[in-house]
Design an enzyme around this catalytic site. Structure first.
Site, PDB file in Angstrom:
ATOM      1  N   GLY A 212       3.498   6.767   5.389  1.00 59.51           N
ATOM      2  CA  GLY A 212       4.171   7.296   6.575  1.00 59.51           C
ATOM      3  C   GLY A 212       3.577   6.800   7.869  1.00 59.51           C
TER       4      GLY A 212
ATOM      5  N   ASP B 142       9.743  -6.325   5.438  1.00 57.13           N
ATOM      6  CA  ASP B 142       8.597  -5.725   4.760  1.00 57.13           C
ATOM      7  C   ASP B 142       8.332  -6.358   3.402  1.00 57.13           C
ATOM      8  OD1 ASP B 142       8.622  -4.138   6.982  1.00 57.13           O
ATOM      9  OD2 ASP B 142       9.354  -2.343   5.968  1.00 57.13           O
TER      10      ASP B 142
END
Length: 393
Positions: A135, A185
Protein backbone atom coordinates in the site's frame (compact mmCIF):
# COMPACT_ATOMS: atom_id res chain seq x y z
CA UNK A 1 23.92 4.95 6.13
CA UNK A 2 22.16 8.05 7.44
CA UNK A 3 20.37 7.76 10.76
CA UNK A 4 16.66 7.24 10.32
CA UNK A 5 17.03 5.41 6.98
CA UNK A 6 15.49 1.93 7.03
CA UNK A 7 17.78 -0.92 6.07
CA UNK A 8 16.09 -3.15 3.49
CA UNK A 9 16.19 -6.89 4.18
CA UNK A 10 18.47 -8.48 1.58
CA UNK A 11 17.27 -11.05 -0.94
CA UNK A 12 19.37 -13.62 0.89
CA UNK A 13 17.73 -12.69 4.20
CA UNK A 14 14.25 -12.94 2.71
CA UNK A 15 15.07 -16.30 1.10
CA UNK A 16 16.40 -17.60 4.42
CA UNK A 17 13.16 -16.51 6.11
CA UNK A 18 11.16 -18.21 3.36
CA UNK A 19 13.07 -21.48 3.75
CA UNK A 20 12.47 -21.47 7.51
CA UNK A 21 8.77 -20.72 7.16
CA UNK A 22 8.38 -23.34 4.42
CA UNK A 23 9.98 -25.99 6.62
CA UNK A 24 7.56 -25.18 9.45
CA UNK A 25 4.47 -25.08 7.23
CA UNK A 26 5.16 -27.81 4.69
CA UNK A 27 7.71 -30.02 6.49
CA UNK A 28 10.36 -29.97 3.76
CA UNK A 29 12.46 -27.79 1.49
CA UNK A 30 11.50 -25.84 -1.63
CA UNK A 31 12.89 -26.94 -4.98
CA UNK A 32 12.43 -23.59 -6.77
CA UNK A 33 12.55 -19.92 -5.81
CA UNK A 34 12.43 -16.52 -7.47
CA UNK A 35 12.24 -12.84 -6.62
CA UNK A 36 10.86 -9.71 -8.27
CA UNK A 37 11.25 -6.08 -7.21
CA UNK A 38 8.92 -3.26 -6.38
CA UNK A 39 9.49 -0.02 -8.25
CA UNK A 40 9.55 3.69 -7.84
CA UNK A 41 8.41 5.83 -10.74
CA UNK A 42 10.80 8.77 -11.08
CA UNK A 43 8.35 10.69 -13.30
CA UNK A 44 5.43 9.90 -15.62
CA UNK A 45 2.42 9.34 -13.38
CA UNK A 46 -0.99 8.25 -14.70
CA UNK A 47 0.41 8.30 -18.23
CA UNK A 48 0.72 4.55 -18.83
CA UNK A 49 -2.97 3.94 -19.53
CA UNK A 50 -2.89 6.99 -21.83
CA UNK A 51 -0.25 5.38 -24.12
CA UNK A 52 2.35 7.83 -22.79
CA UNK A 53 5.83 7.48 -21.31
CA UNK A 54 6.80 6.35 -17.81
CA UNK A 55 10.23 6.38 -16.22
CA UNK A 56 10.53 3.91 -13.34
CA UNK A 57 13.43 2.11 -11.72
CA UNK A 58 13.37 -1.24 -9.94
CA UNK A 59 13.95 -1.08 -6.19
CA UNK A 60 16.16 -3.26 -3.99
CA UNK A 61 12.95 -4.22 -2.13
CA UNK A 62 11.66 -7.53 -3.49
CA UNK A 63 9.07 -10.26 -3.07
CA UNK A 64 10.47 -13.79 -2.78
CA UNK A 65 8.44 -16.90 -3.66
CA UNK A 66 9.82 -20.34 -2.83
CA UNK A 67 8.11 -23.70 -3.18
CA UNK A 68 7.81 -27.13 -4.69
CA UNK A 69 5.34 -29.36 -6.52
CA UNK A 70 2.38 -30.35 -4.35
CA UNK A 71 2.08 -34.06 -3.53
CA UNK A 72 -1.74 -34.21 -3.78
CA UNK A 73 -2.93 -31.91 -6.57
CA UNK A 74 -3.89 -28.96 -4.33
CA UNK A 75 -2.12 -25.58 -4.46
CA UNK A 76 -1.26 -24.20 -1.02
CA UNK A 77 0.25 -20.74 -0.57
CA UNK A 78 1.33 -19.08 2.66
CA UNK A 79 2.38 -15.45 2.98
CA UNK A 80 4.39 -13.83 5.74
CA UNK A 81 3.67 -10.36 4.27
CA UNK A 82 0.06 -10.11 5.54
CA UNK A 83 -1.39 -10.08 9.05
CA UNK A 84 -4.75 -11.80 8.42
CA UNK A 85 -5.69 -14.95 6.51
CA UNK A 86 -2.13 -15.84 5.66
CA UNK A 87 -2.83 -19.20 3.97
CA UNK A 88 -4.92 -20.14 0.95
CA UNK A 89 -5.69 -23.40 -0.87
CA UNK A 90 -7.09 -23.85 -4.37
CA UNK A 91 -7.14 -26.34 -7.24
CA UNK A 92 -5.55 -25.67 -10.61
CA UNK A 93 -8.00 -24.14 -13.09
CA UNK A 94 -9.78 -26.31 -15.66
CA UNK A 95 -12.24 -25.47 -18.44
CA UNK A 96 -15.11 -26.62 -16.21
CA UNK A 97 -13.73 -25.17 -12.99
CA UNK A 98 -11.84 -21.89 -13.61
CA UNK A 99 -10.21 -19.98 -10.80
CA UNK A 100 -12.30 -17.15 -9.38
CA UNK A 101 -11.38 -14.11 -7.27
CA UNK A 102 -12.26 -14.17 -3.60
CA UNK A 103 -10.90 -13.74 -0.10
CA UNK A 104 -8.21 -13.20 1.09
CA UNK A 105 -7.55 -10.35 -1.34
CA UNK A 106 -3.76 -10.94 -1.56
CA UNK A 107 -4.41 -14.42 -2.96
CA UNK A 108 -6.16 -12.91 -6.01
CA UNK A 109 -2.76 -11.76 -7.31
CA UNK A 110 -1.45 -15.32 -7.03
CA UNK A 111 -4.55 -16.87 -8.59
CA UNK A 112 -4.50 -14.30 -11.40
CA UNK A 113 -0.96 -15.28 -12.34
CA UNK A 114 -1.78 -19.01 -12.19
CA UNK A 115 -4.76 -18.41 -14.49
CA UNK A 116 -2.61 -16.47 -16.97
CA UNK A 117 0.58 -18.56 -16.85
CA UNK A 118 1.85 -19.48 -20.32
CA UNK A 119 3.36 -22.87 -19.44
CA UNK A 120 2.00 -26.25 -18.33
CA UNK A 121 0.92 -25.79 -14.72
CA UNK A 122 1.57 -28.18 -11.87
CA UNK A 123 0.01 -27.97 -8.40
CA UNK A 124 2.42 -26.38 -5.93
CA UNK A 125 3.10 -25.41 -2.35
CA UNK A 126 4.74 -22.01 -1.87
CA UNK A 127 5.76 -19.41 0.68
CA UNK A 128 5.81 -15.66 0.03
CA UNK A 129 8.08 -13.19 1.85
CA UNK A 130 8.57 -9.55 0.94
CA UNK A 131 10.39 -6.34 1.80
CA UNK A 132 8.16 -4.24 -0.50
CA UNK A 133 5.89 -1.96 1.59
CA UNK A 134 2.25 -2.91 1.00
CA UNK A 135 0.00 0.00 0.00
CA UNK A 136 3.00 2.30 -0.30
CA UNK A 137 2.69 3.13 -3.98
CA UNK A 138 5.83 1.17 -4.90
CA UNK A 139 3.93 -1.68 -6.55
CA UNK A 140 3.94 -4.53 -4.08
CA UNK A 141 1.23 -6.06 -6.30
CA UNK A 142 3.35 -6.29 -9.48
CA UNK A 143 6.29 -7.49 -7.38
CA UNK A 144 4.12 -10.35 -6.10
CA UNK A 145 2.69 -11.18 -9.54
CA UNK A 146 6.06 -11.24 -11.31
CA UNK A 147 7.69 -13.19 -8.47
CA UNK A 148 4.95 -15.84 -8.62
CA UNK A 149 5.23 -16.06 -12.42
CA UNK A 150 9.04 -16.38 -12.29
CA UNK A 151 8.71 -19.05 -9.57
CA UNK A 152 6.28 -21.00 -11.78
CA UNK A 153 8.75 -20.75 -14.66
CA UNK A 154 11.41 -22.33 -12.46
CA UNK A 155 9.08 -25.00 -11.13
CA UNK A 156 7.87 -26.05 -14.62
CA UNK A 157 11.12 -25.41 -16.54
CA UNK A 158 9.32 -22.84 -18.70
CA UNK A 159 10.76 -19.66 -20.22
CA UNK A 160 8.46 -16.82 -21.27
CA UNK A 161 9.61 -13.83 -23.32
CA UNK A 162 9.88 -10.85 -20.96
CA UNK A 163 7.25 -8.66 -22.62
CA UNK A 164 4.79 -11.57 -22.78
CA UNK A 165 5.45 -12.31 -19.12
CA UNK A 166 4.83 -8.71 -18.10
CA UNK A 167 1.58 -8.61 -20.10
CA UNK A 168 0.41 -11.88 -18.54
CA UNK A 169 0.98 -10.42 -15.07
CA UNK A 170 -0.84 -7.22 -16.06
CA UNK A 171 -3.82 -9.30 -17.23
CA UNK A 172 -3.69 -11.16 -13.93
CA UNK A 173 -4.18 -7.86 -12.09
CA UNK A 174 -7.01 -6.81 -14.42
CA UNK A 175 -8.85 -10.14 -14.13
CA UNK A 176 -8.58 -11.03 -10.46
CA UNK A 177 -8.03 -8.02 -8.14
CA UNK A 178 -9.99 -6.04 -10.75
CA UNK A 179 -7.41 -3.28 -10.97
CA UNK A 180 -7.23 -1.70 -14.48
CA UNK A 181 -3.51 -0.91 -14.25
CA UNK A 182 -1.26 0.12 -17.14
CA UNK A 183 1.86 -1.80 -18.13
CA UNK A 184 4.51 0.09 -16.16
CA UNK A 185 4.66 -1.90 -12.93
CA UNK A 186 4.91 -5.35 -14.47
CA UNK A 187 7.38 -4.14 -17.13
CA UNK A 188 9.88 -2.64 -14.71
CA UNK A 189 9.56 -5.57 -12.26
CA UNK A 190 10.35 -7.90 -15.16
CA UNK A 191 12.93 -5.82 -17.09
CA UNK A 192 14.75 -3.66 -14.52
CA UNK A 193 18.55 -3.46 -14.72
CA UNK A 194 21.03 -2.58 -11.99
CA UNK A 195 22.23 1.03 -12.28
CA UNK A 196 19.54 2.06 -14.78
CA UNK A 197 16.12 3.61 -14.93
CA UNK A 198 13.82 2.40 -17.72
CA UNK A 199 12.01 4.77 -20.08
CA UNK A 200 8.94 2.85 -21.28
CA UNK A 201 6.84 3.85 -24.25
CA UNK A 202 3.41 2.53 -23.29
CA UNK A 203 2.10 2.78 -26.86
CA UNK A 204 4.82 0.82 -28.68
CA UNK A 205 5.81 -1.13 -25.53
CA UNK A 206 9.44 -0.44 -26.32
CA UNK A 207 11.83 0.54 -23.56
CA UNK A 208 15.20 2.20 -23.18
CA UNK A 209 17.68 1.92 -20.32
CA UNK A 210 18.97 5.25 -19.00
CA UNK A 211 21.98 5.16 -16.63
CA UNK A 212 21.31 6.18 -13.03
CA UNK A 213 24.57 5.20 -11.39
CA UNK A 214 26.28 8.46 -10.34
CA UNK A 215 27.65 7.66 -6.84
CA UNK A 216 27.15 11.28 -5.72
CA UNK A 217 23.40 11.29 -6.41
CA UNK A 218 20.78 9.09 -4.70
CA UNK A 219 17.07 8.42 -4.71
CA UNK A 220 15.32 8.83 -1.38
CA UNK A 221 11.95 7.09 -1.11
CA UNK A 222 9.83 8.38 1.76
CA UNK A 223 6.78 6.39 2.81
CA UNK A 224 4.06 8.63 4.24
CA UNK A 225 2.62 5.52 5.94
CA UNK A 226 -0.79 6.66 4.78
CA UNK A 227 -2.25 3.65 2.93
CA UNK A 228 -4.61 3.73 0.00
CA UNK A 229 -6.96 1.24 -1.65
CA UNK A 230 -6.73 1.94 -5.37
CA UNK A 231 -9.47 -0.50 -6.31
CA UNK A 232 -11.97 2.10 -5.10
CA UNK A 233 -13.65 4.50 -7.52
CA UNK A 234 -10.90 7.12 -7.86
CA UNK A 235 -8.61 5.26 -10.24
CA UNK A 236 -11.27 4.00 -12.68
CA UNK A 237 -12.93 7.45 -12.63
CA UNK A 238 -9.74 9.20 -13.71
CA UNK A 239 -9.08 6.61 -16.36
CA UNK A 240 -12.57 7.16 -17.76
CA UNK A 241 -12.08 10.94 -17.66
CA UNK A 242 -8.90 10.60 -19.74
CA UNK A 243 -10.71 8.53 -22.35
CA UNK A 244 -13.53 11.09 -22.45
CA UNK A 245 -10.99 13.87 -23.05
CA UNK A 246 -9.25 11.94 -25.84
CA UNK A 247 -12.59 11.24 -27.48
CA UNK A 248 -13.60 14.91 -27.30
CA UNK A 249 -10.28 15.86 -28.93
CA UNK A 250 -10.78 13.26 -31.67
CA UNK A 251 -7.72 11.30 -30.57
CA UNK A 252 -7.15 7.59 -29.99
CA UNK A 253 -5.41 8.51 -26.73
CA UNK A 254 -4.08 11.59 -24.95
CA UNK A 255 -0.60 10.59 -26.16
CA UNK A 256 -1.59 11.98 -29.56
CA UNK A 257 -2.81 15.34 -28.20
CA UNK A 258 -0.83 18.55 -27.65
CA UNK A 259 -1.37 21.24 -25.03
CA UNK A 260 -2.19 23.65 -27.88
CA UNK A 261 -4.96 21.34 -29.12
CA UNK A 262 -6.27 20.99 -25.58
CA UNK A 263 -6.46 24.77 -25.15
CA UNK A 264 -8.17 25.19 -28.52
CA UNK A 265 -10.89 22.75 -27.45
CA UNK A 266 -11.20 23.82 -23.83
CA UNK A 267 -14.81 24.89 -24.26
CA UNK A 268 -15.78 21.34 -25.34
CA UNK A 269 -14.62 19.86 -22.04
CA UNK A 270 -15.99 19.97 -18.53
CA UNK A 271 -13.50 21.79 -16.25
CA UNK A 272 -12.57 18.60 -14.40
CA UNK A 273 -12.00 16.65 -17.64
CA UNK A 274 -9.85 19.52 -18.94
CA UNK A 275 -7.69 19.41 -15.81
CA UNK A 276 -7.16 15.66 -16.07
CA UNK A 277 -6.10 15.96 -19.72
CA UNK A 278 -3.86 18.94 -18.92
CA UNK A 279 -1.94 16.81 -16.42
CA UNK A 280 -1.55 13.80 -18.71
CA UNK A 281 -0.47 15.70 -21.84
CA UNK A 282 2.00 17.81 -19.83
CA UNK A 283 3.30 14.79 -17.93
CA UNK A 284 4.02 12.84 -21.12
CA UNK A 285 6.14 15.77 -22.33
CA UNK A 286 7.86 16.18 -18.94
CA UNK A 287 8.78 12.49 -18.83
CA UNK A 288 10.56 12.59 -22.20
CA UNK A 289 12.41 15.76 -21.17
CA UNK A 290 13.38 14.17 -17.85
CA UNK A 291 14.89 11.09 -19.52
CA UNK A 292 16.97 13.37 -21.77
CA UNK A 293 18.08 15.41 -18.74
CA UNK A 294 19.12 12.32 -16.78
CA UNK A 295 21.04 10.96 -19.78
CA UNK A 296 22.95 14.28 -19.82
CA UNK A 297 23.49 14.30 -16.05
CA UNK A 298 21.40 17.49 -15.73
CA UNK A 299 20.02 16.80 -12.25
CA UNK A 300 18.85 20.38 -11.76
CA UNK A 301 16.51 20.18 -14.75
CA UNK A 302 15.38 16.69 -13.78
CA UNK A 303 14.52 17.97 -10.29
CA UNK A 304 12.49 20.90 -11.66
CA UNK A 305 10.49 18.51 -13.83
CA UNK A 306 9.82 16.28 -10.80
CA UNK A 307 8.41 19.23 -8.86
CA UNK A 308 6.28 20.33 -11.83
CA UNK A 309 4.94 16.78 -11.98
CA UNK A 310 3.93 16.90 -8.32
CA UNK A 311 2.16 20.23 -8.67
CA UNK A 312 0.25 18.89 -11.67
CA UNK A 313 -0.72 15.69 -9.83
CA UNK A 314 -1.85 17.78 -6.87
CA UNK A 315 -3.79 20.49 -8.72
CA UNK A 316 -4.87 19.02 -12.09
CA UNK A 317 -5.13 15.28 -11.46
CA UNK A 318 -6.04 15.70 -7.78
CA UNK A 319 -4.49 12.45 -6.55
CA UNK A 320 -2.15 13.86 -3.93
CA UNK A 321 -3.06 14.38 -0.27
CA UNK A 322 -1.92 16.66 2.53
CA UNK A 323 0.63 14.15 3.82
CA UNK A 324 2.35 13.76 0.44
CA UNK A 325 2.33 17.54 -0.06
CA UNK A 326 3.98 17.99 3.36
CA UNK A 327 6.73 15.50 2.48
CA UNK A 328 7.48 17.18 -0.86
CA UNK A 329 7.43 20.70 0.60
CA UNK A 330 9.76 19.69 3.44
CA UNK A 331 12.21 17.92 1.11
CA UNK A 332 12.38 20.91 -1.22
CA UNK A 333 13.51 23.13 1.70
CA UNK A 334 16.76 21.14 2.07
CA UNK A 335 19.95 22.28 0.35
CA UNK A 336 21.20 19.54 -1.98
CA UNK A 337 17.71 18.33 -2.98
CA UNK A 338 17.15 18.56 -6.74
CA UNK A 339 13.50 17.60 -6.86
CA UNK A 340 10.70 15.69 -5.13
CA UNK A 341 7.24 14.41 -6.03
CA UNK A 342 4.56 11.96 -5.05
CA UNK A 343 4.94 8.62 -6.79
CA UNK A 344 2.47 5.85 -7.48
CA UNK A 345 -1.28 6.04 -7.84
CA UNK A 346 -1.73 8.66 -5.14
CA UNK A 347 -3.93 9.17 -2.08
CA UNK A 348 -1.04 8.22 0.18
CA UNK A 349 1.97 6.03 -0.31
CA UNK A 350 5.42 7.39 -1.09
CA UNK A 351 7.33 10.36 -2.41
CA UNK A 352 10.50 10.10 -4.48
CA UNK A 353 13.31 12.62 -4.06
CA UNK A 354 16.48 13.12 -6.11
CA UNK A 355 19.28 14.58 -4.02
CA UNK A 356 23.01 14.73 -3.43
CA UNK A 357 24.25 11.78 -1.37
CA UNK A 358 25.83 14.16 1.12
CA UNK A 359 22.40 15.73 1.80
CA UNK A 360 20.61 12.53 2.87
CA UNK A 361 21.07 12.91 6.63
CA UNK A 362 20.00 16.53 6.56
CA UNK A 363 16.96 15.72 4.43
CA UNK A 364 15.86 12.87 6.70
CA UNK A 365 16.13 14.98 9.85
CA UNK A 366 14.35 17.97 8.29
CA UNK A 367 11.47 15.90 6.88
CA UNK A 368 11.03 14.07 10.19
CA UNK A 369 10.81 17.41 11.99
CA UNK A 370 8.32 18.94 9.55
CA UNK A 371 6.03 15.99 8.76
CA UNK A 372 2.88 15.57 10.84
CA UNK A 373 2.98 11.78 10.62
CA UNK A 374 5.66 9.11 11.05
CA UNK A 375 7.57 8.62 7.79
CA UNK A 376 9.83 5.75 6.77
CA UNK A 377 12.94 6.48 4.69
CA UNK A 378 14.69 4.28 2.13
CA UNK A 379 17.79 5.15 0.13
CA UNK A 380 17.35 3.22 -3.11
CA UNK A 381 19.63 2.26 -5.96
CA UNK A 382 18.29 1.27 -9.38
CA UNK A 383 18.18 -2.52 -9.18
CA UNK A 384 17.66 -5.66 -11.25
CA UNK A 385 14.31 -7.07 -12.32
CA UNK A 386 12.94 -10.54 -11.61
CA UNK A 387 15.31 -13.48 -11.38
CA UNK A 388 15.45 -17.10 -10.20
CA UNK A 389 17.19 -17.74 -6.88
CA UNK A 390 19.76 -20.42 -6.16
CA UNK A 391 18.62 -22.81 -3.43
CA UNK A 392 22.02 -24.51 -3.09
CA UNK A 393 22.84 -22.85 0.23
Amino acid sequence: MAGGVTEVNSVGGLLSNALGAFELCFNGRPTAAACAPGRVNLIGEHTDYNEGFVFPMALPMVTVVAGRKSPDGVCRVLTTAEQDETKVEFSLPTADNPLKPGKPSWANYVKGVVANFKGDLVPFEAIITSSVPIGGGVSSSASLEVAVYTFLEQLTNTTTELKEKALACQKAEHDFPGMPCGIMDQFISTMGKDGNALLIDCRSMESKLVPLSDPNVVILVINSNVKHELTGSEYPTRRRQCYEAADALGKKSLREATLEELEANKDKLEPEIYKRAHHVIGEIQRTQEAATALQAGDYTKFGKLMLQSHVSLRDDYEVSCSELDELVDAAMEVDGVYGSRMTGGGFGGCTVTLLKKEAVSKAVEHVKAKYSGTPTFYVAQASDGAKPLDLKL
